[in-house]
Structures are given as structure tokens and as C-alpha cells.
Scaffold this active site. Sequence first.
Site, PDB file in Angstrom:
ATOM      1  N   LEU A   1       0.859  -1.174   0.000  1.00 21.26           N
ATOM      2  CA  LEU A   1       0.000   0.000   0.000  1.00 21.26           C
ATOM      3  C   LEU A   1       0.898   1.226   0.000  1.00 21.26           C
ATOM      4  CD1 LEU A   1      -2.719  -0.976   2.669  1.00 21.26           C
ATOM      5  CD2 LEU A   1      -2.922  -1.075   0.179  1.00 21.26           C
ATOM      6  N   ASP A   2       0.508   2.263  -0.744  1.00 20.43           N
ATOM      7  CA  ASP A   2       1.275   3.506  -0.761  1.00 20.43           C
ATOM      8  C   ASP A   2       1.349   4.088   0.644  1.00 20.43           C
ATOM      9  OD1 ASP A   2       1.418   3.193  -3.483  1.00 20.43           O
ATOM     10  OD2 ASP A   2      -0.240   4.570  -3.896  1.00 20.43           O
ATOM     11  N   GLN A   3       2.319   4.968   0.865  1.00 19.38           N
ATOM     12  CA  GLN A   3       2.497   5.509   2.215  1.00 19.38           C
ATOM     13  C   GLN A   3       1.265   6.272   2.698  1.00 19.38           C
ATOM     14  OE1 GLN A   3       2.840   8.832   3.306  1.00 19.38           O
ATOM     15  NE2 GLN A   3       2.652   9.821   1.297  1.00 19.38           N
TER      16      GLN A   3
END
Length: 240
Positions: free
Chosen positions: A102-104
Site C-alpha cells: 500500500l502507498d504511504q
Amino acid sequence: MKLYRALQSQGFGSRKACMARVRMGEVAVNGVVCDEPEAEVDPAQLELTLDGVSWRYREKAYVLMHKPAGYECSHRPSHHPSVFSLLPAPLVQRGVQCVGRLDQDTTGLLLFSDDGQFIHRMTSPKKGVAKVYRAGCADRLDDAMLEALRSGVQLNDEPAPIAALTCEALDGRNLRLTLAEGKYHQVKRMIAAAGNRVESLHREAIGGHALPATLPAGAWRWLEAGDLTRLEQPWPSAMS
């Protein structure tokens, strides 16, 4: 299995370190302190206690986290803390990996495991394991955008349009969509291709397993056999 080998397999350090901890009386086996590193233990009935924390022996680790914003899914993060900093040291030591990323700035359900076959099953598009996301958009939703996501949008570097399995508006700017794959920045790219922009993104479920409502951001828990069965339910049975 010898006690020190059991400890080592669960991420409690090197062979030498595990033997030393046992000799110093720091390890309890099923509630009873044992100071013999080579004592034989039964993994099927084994609970280890170290530093006041109990750990059930697990041949493979399967973990669910409620990922908070501001963390990178990497052992070597570039600009933000690593999600691995939110896990206890033994899990990191035994080599768990993110099951997909998952992206930050994306929150929600994130899996970890040291079982390579499980990771492949959960991430391979051929397995049809659904991922459900809730996205907050910059502009108001309209029927044309929702239909584009359902019928398929063209992404750069993709040979054919990609469609969501399901897509529904939750209110004026929030939608829920289900994907059967996990390409790089896929939700953000799909919504951009449909003429909007993602401002917030949260993964609600994988397969038939939803993120527990009672699990706070940054917390984790073990996955048990029933959880794994729900996770690997293919779409559309997982959504029924």
C-alpha cells in the site's frame, strides 16, 4: 524439535543467542521455565514465554495489520517510517514480507507472511482474490465516471483497458471499488483515467476477509485458519 531450534525458527535470534537465553532462564515452555536449550519440545503443543509475552509456535506466520497513513511498505523506506517498525522484533527477524503493498498515504488492511506460496496466491491476478477499496475523490462523482470504471479504463503501459469488478458511489465524492489485481498505483491511476483524482484511499477487505472494525490504526493481529480460508475466497463468492 529442540527448544533452541524452536526459538530460532520463531525469530528470537541466532542459534547462539537462543541457547544463551534458555540457559539464563529467560524462556518458559508452556508456562514452565526451562534452562536446557536442547530439551525436546512438541511444536504442535508449544507456547513460549519470553519477557512476559507468550508466543504460540507457528510454522508459518500470517499477520494482518491496520496500516496507518505515513508508513512505507519497505524494509528500506525512503521518506517515511517502515510498516515493519510497527511489528514486534521476532516477526521481523523471522522474515515476514508484505503481501502486496500500500502507498504511504493509503490506509487499511495489509497482510504479512513468511510463506512464499501464500504470498503468491494472494497477489497473483490468476487467483482472482478480490481487493476492496474505499476512495475519496477530489471532484464529485458522476454516472459517466462510475460506468467508465466498471467497463474499463486505459492505463499507460497496459495493453488493454482494465475494469473494476464492482464500483459503487457511497456519497457525492466517495466510492467503493473491487479489483482482482494489484498493479502499481492501480486505484489512483484508474480514477485519474476516469477523469477524477484520489484524495484518500483505504483498503477495506481482501477476498472475503474485511479489516476488523475494532483493530486500531497501527495495530496487528495473527490470522488463524478460518481467516486464511476467507482471505482466499475468489471473487465473486467473496462478495456474496
